[in-house]
Scaffold this motif. Sequence first.
Motif, PDB file in Angstrom:
ATOM      1  N   ARG A 192       2.402  -1.744  21.506  1.00 27.69           N
ATOM      2  CA  ARG A 192       1.585  -0.686  22.100  1.00 27.69           C
ATOM      3  C   ARG A 192       2.200  -0.210  23.418  1.00 27.69           C
ATOM      4  N   ARG A 193       1.992   1.077  23.679  1.00 25.89           N
ATOM      5  CA  ARG A 193       2.441   1.684  24.933  1.00 25.89           C
ATOM      6  C   ARG A 193       1.219   2.277  25.623  1.00 25.89           C
ATOM      7  N   TRP A 194       1.044   1.907  26.873  1.00 21.42           N
ATOM      8  CA  TRP A 194      -0.112   2.373  27.637  1.00 21.42           C
ATOM      9  C   TRP A 194       0.394   3.251  28.783  1.00 21.42           C
ATOM     10  N   ARG A 195      -0.156   4.458  28.853  1.00 24.65           N
ATOM     11  CA  ARG A 195       0.335   5.449  29.807  1.00 24.65           C
ATOM     12  C   ARG A 195      -0.730   5.738  30.864  1.00 24.65           C
ATOM     13  N   VAL A 196      -0.344   5.524  32.154  1.00 23.35           N
ATOM     14  CA  VAL A 196      -1.231   5.870  33.279  1.00 23.35           C
ATOM     15  C   VAL A 196      -0.679   7.148  33.896  1.00 23.35           C
ATOM     16  N   PRO A 197      -1.403   8.249  33.803  1.00 25.86           N
ATOM     17  CA  PRO A 197      -0.875   9.540  34.268  1.00 25.86           C
ATOM     18  C   PRO A 197      -0.713   9.581  35.794  1.00 25.86           C
ATOM     19  N   ALA A 198       0.103  10.511  36.273  1.00 23.32           N
ATOM     20  CA  ALA A 198       0.408  10.617  37.697  1.00 23.32           C
ATOM     21  C   ALA A 198      -0.833  10.909  38.522  1.00 23.32           C
ATOM     22  N   TYR A 199      -1.754  11.756  38.016  1.00 26.43           N
ATOM     23  CA  TYR A 199      -2.937  12.099  38.798  1.00 26.43           C
ATOM     24  C   TYR A 199      -3.825  10.870  39.022  1.00 26.43           C
ATOM     25  N   GLU A 200      -3.851   9.964  38.022  1.00 24.70           N
ATOM     26  CA  GLU A 200      -4.661   8.758  38.173  1.00 24.70           C
ATOM     27  C   GLU A 200      -4.011   7.806  39.171  1.00 24.70           C
ATOM     28  N   LEU A 201      -2.680   7.728  39.125  1.00 25.62           N
ATOM     29  CA  LEU A 201      -1.972   6.919  40.122  1.00 25.62           C
ATOM     30  C   LEU A 201      -2.213   7.472  41.524  1.00 25.62           C
ATOM     31  N   GLU A 202      -2.175   8.801  41.650  1.00 24.63           N
ATOM     32  CA  GLU A 202      -2.395   9.417  42.956  1.00 24.63           C
ATOM     33  C   GLU A 202      -3.792   9.090  43.485  1.00 24.63           C
ATOM     34  N   GLY A 203      -4.770   9.076  42.594  1.00 24.35           N
ATOM     35  CA  GLY A 203      -6.128   8.728  43.013  1.00 24.35           C
ATOM     36  C   GLY A 203      -6.206   7.312  43.568  1.00 24.35           C
ATOM     37  N   ALA A 204      -5.494   6.396  42.910  1.00 23.33           N
ATOM     38  CA  ALA A 204      -5.496   5.015  43.394  1.00 23.33           C
ATOM     39  C   ALA A 204      -4.819   4.910  44.759  1.00 23.33           C
ATOM     40  N   VAL A 205      -3.715   5.651  44.925  1.00 22.36           N
ATOM     41  CA  VAL A 205      -2.993   5.620  46.207  1.00 22.36           C
ATOM     42  C   VAL A 205      -3.859   6.192  47.318  1.00 22.36           C
ATOM     43  N   LEU A 249      -6.612   3.824  48.437  1.00 18.75           N
ATOM     44  CA  LEU A 249      -6.125   2.741  49.295  1.00 18.75           C
ATOM     45  C   LEU A 249      -5.836   3.246  50.702  1.00 18.75           C
ATOM     46  N   LEU A 250      -5.282   4.450  50.810  1.00 20.44           N
ATOM     47  CA  LEU A 250      -5.008   5.017  52.131  1.00 20.44           C
ATOM     48  C   LEU A 250      -6.299   5.274  52.895  1.00 20.44           C
ATOM     49  N   GLU A 251      -7.318   5.771  52.224  1.00 21.31           N
ATOM     50  CA  GLU A 251      -8.584   6.091  52.879  1.00 21.31           C
ATOM     51  C   GLU A 251      -9.318   4.844  53.347  1.00 21.31           C
ATOM     52  N   ARG A 252      -9.073   3.722  52.688  1.00 20.77           N
ATOM     53  CA  ARG A 252      -9.739   2.480  53.091  1.00 20.77           C
ATOM     54  C   ARG A 252      -9.209   1.946  54.417  1.00 20.77           C
ATOM     55  N   GLY A 253      -8.002   2.373  54.811  1.00 20.42           N
ATOM     56  CA  GLY A 253      -7.460   1.963  56.096  1.00 20.42           C
ATOM     57  C   GLY A 253      -7.066   0.509  56.188  1.00 20.42           C
ATOM     58  N   ILE A 254      -6.778  -0.114  55.059  1.00 19.68           N
ATOM     59  CA  ILE A 254      -6.360  -1.515  55.099  1.00 19.68           C
ATOM     60  C   ILE A 254      -4.875  -1.597  55.456  1.00 19.68           C
ATOM     61  N   ARG A 255      -4.412  -2.799  55.797  1.00 21.90           N
ATOM     62  CA  ARG A 255      -3.028  -2.979  56.208  1.00 21.90           C
ATOM     63  C   ARG A 255      -2.073  -2.475  55.127  1.00 21.90           C
ATOM     64  N   TYR A 256      -0.937  -1.971  55.580  1.00 24.89           N
ATOM     65  CA  TYR A 256       0.060  -1.408  54.674  1.00 24.89           C
ATOM     66  C   TYR A 256       0.475  -2.426  53.612  1.00 24.89           C
ATOM     67  N   GLY A 257       0.749  -3.645  54.031  1.00 24.31           N
ATOM     68  CA  GLY A 257       1.183  -4.669  53.087  1.00 24.31           C
ATOM     69  C   GLY A 257       0.096  -5.067  52.117  1.00 24.31           C
ATOM     70  N   ALA A 258      -1.158  -5.166  52.610  1.00 21.17           N
ATOM     71  CA  ALA A 258      -2.270  -5.526  51.725  1.00 21.17           C
ATOM     72  C   ALA A 258      -2.495  -4.441  50.678  1.00 21.17           C
ATOM     73  N   ALA A 259      -2.373  -3.193  51.101  1.00 20.31           N
ATOM     74  CA  ALA A 259      -2.527  -2.096  50.141  1.00 20.31           C
ATOM     75  C   ALA A 259      -1.404  -2.111  49.118  1.00 20.31           C
ATOM     76  N   ARG A 260      -0.204  -2.413  49.562  1.00 24.23           N
ATOM     77  CA  ARG A 260       0.939  -2.468  48.652  1.00 24.23           C
ATOM     78  C   ARG A 260       0.739  -3.570  47.601  1.00 24.23           C
ATOM     79  N   GLU A 261       0.130  -4.681  48.020  1.00 25.45           N
ATOM     80  CA  GLU A 261      -0.143  -5.759  47.067  1.00 25.45           C
ATOM     81  C   GLU A 261      -1.292  -5.399  46.130  1.00 25.45           C
ATOM     82  N   ALA A 262      -2.207  -4.546  46.613  1.00 21.96           N
ATOM     83  CA  ALA A 262      -3.362  -4.174  45.788  1.00 21.96           C
ATOM     84  C   ALA A 262      -3.013  -3.109  44.749  1.00 21.96           C
ATOM     85  N   LEU A 263      -2.017  -2.292  45.020  1.00 27.03           N
ATOM     86  CA  LEU A 263      -1.696  -1.181  44.117  1.00 27.03           C
ATOM     87  C   LEU A 263      -1.342  -1.637  42.703  1.00 27.03           C
TER      88      LEU A 263
END
Length: 699
Positions: free
Chosen positions: A333-346, A349-363
């Motif tokens: 199986r191949r599962w595709r996450v579109p760019a707009y959905e990835l952008e929403g996640a990014v 995370l930016l709006e939450r204001g958490i540390r850069y490294g913590a957000a990078r680990e959460a992505l």
Amino acid sequence: MSTPSAPSAPSAPLDDPLARERSHLTRSRAALRAMREDAESLDIRDVAANWVNAQVLARQIDERIKALADLSDTPLFFGRLDYLHAPGADQAEGAEGERPRPEAAYQTLHIGRRHVHDVEGDPMVIDWRAPVSQPFYRASKKDPMDIALRRRFGYTGGDLTAYEDEHLSDPAEAAATSKLLQQEIERPRVGPMRDIVATIQPEQDEIVRSGLGGTVCVQGGPGTGKTAVGLHRVAYLLYAHRERLARTGTLVIGPNKSFLHYIEQVLPALGELTVRQATVDDLVGGRVEVRGTDEADAATLKGDARLAEVLRRAVYAHVTMPTEPVVVVRGSRRWRVPAYELEGAVRELLERGIRYGAAREALPQRVAHAVLVQMERAGEAPDDRVQDAVARNSAVKAAVKEIWPAVDPAKLVLRLLTDADFLAEHAEGILTGEEQKTILWAKPVRSVRSAKWSPADAVLIDEAADLVERTPSLGHVVLDEAQDLSPMQYRAVGRRCTTGSATVLGDLAQGTTPWATRSWDEALTHLGKADGVVEELTAGFRVPTDVITYASRLLPHIAPGLTPVASVRENPGFFDLRPITDTAEVVAACEELLRNEGSTGLIAADARIPALAEALTAAGIAHLAPGEETTARTRLTLVPASLAKGLEYDYVVLDEPQAVVDGEPDERTGLRRLYVALTRAVSGLIVTHATALPPQLAK
């Protein structure tokens, strides 16, 4: 109030109060020795279940044994309280469970540096930090706090030689100045700083016993005891909140290594052995080697709080919005996450204001969650293990690396300081073009390792590192000589107590850096403790009246809003303005003061130190550098004016005041440096000068 002398014969009558107190001292020392022997006899094999527990317990026992040391020249108790009524259990209980017992018509308690009990567990000495000890510091004729008698003891070495009584509840006895208190304050100083536990004043005690939850800022002029108050507050908080602070830690921050050497014995003398001491440079210097220096204007600008926003922009500028989908292959199986959905996640995370490294680990987990939602819609039943596996998928990892790359704090700061375009991009609207040029390095640098980092650069790297990963917080931090910190240095200290509290100590009149603090409200804001309470100490216990009066002539020029220190010393001190013609007369002044008991400091402009050292050596006079005051045999310290802050000596020779002023980049800073140098003496000051004195010292 009475102050009898000590009978020298050991056969003093038993009804002699001093003989009874000496007997109690002897028995208390024996009880302390028994407590230490009990600690030494503990066998960890009987209670430790495993090797790790055994090591922890062994360390705790070792610290307990050290804390129970009986120092022969340190009084085991320094005071006594006779209560009119037995204190209640809630007042009497301390951290170690002191249980006072009635004696005759009074409740009699001896107050000392640590708790001592007999074999039955009854107290021989009450810890000065226990609630029941508080009236020793705060009781007065106006408010006796249920105290019938307060007794102070005088010691010569470790021998109890005198006592002094105040009958606080007797209206017929007039209030009088304590002679023993004055003697203790004026006692000659040799070696490192000592505690003031026997002489804490009511206004100081209020600060010492303030709660752990709040931050306190103490503005105190020379000799008001602010450093001692801060150290004793640490000792009190460790007593009142020992378990909590054992988990979270405590830290004392001083301006330089010499100062830390000078104060390092205070807390151990009070039985506290676990408090770490450091400078701000120690805190922030672990990521790079500091080998360079900045010009004053560059250092000042790098210490400006505006750089925090420049760094924040530069860190988060590494995040780029995705333009391509992520395709995860699992089995067939191949599962595709579109760019707009990835952008929403990014963006989330930016709006939450958490540390850069913590957000990078959460992505990666956000991307994996999107894949699991698709799996569930397709009828599968994935669990957490599947989500973790998807998060580790090579396609997900590659996407995260592209969208949210890792940031190295030192490399980031290096790029800001060497790449004019990169700095301009992230400093736009924050720093002017001229300001950007001020902090840019003139020469290119190959790597982080080859760069000659300055102390101010290290603070910037520490700020960047905290944007990437949260700095661990301590339970309590004491920051001494705080007036000399830059806003960015305050932020660095504040990161170490984000979930804890702080004691900030300083004197705005003694600010000797180009970026010195302008107000305590501003400093507390940068520290992240804007709700901190500012207290002012104005009673001077260390500097003699004649000396502080002369030095205060500078206040209108260096800190016009501050209240001058009012010396409470009965002894006006020795003060002499002495015109000279050559260095030999400076040496002669040192020889004159060395005939007195106690320590002597020769303070001079930094540029004058080599010549004075040579002159002292030629005259056969041994001398030390600041921080080396560990022996009574060498009682003269040669002190560069730049290192004099926080130190004290019984007698001081101050060489060439105008040279001290001229040694600083501007006159105001120089006058503040001179104010510091003028106020280091406890008993006497000689000012030697071959050139004219600064006009600000004229009447």
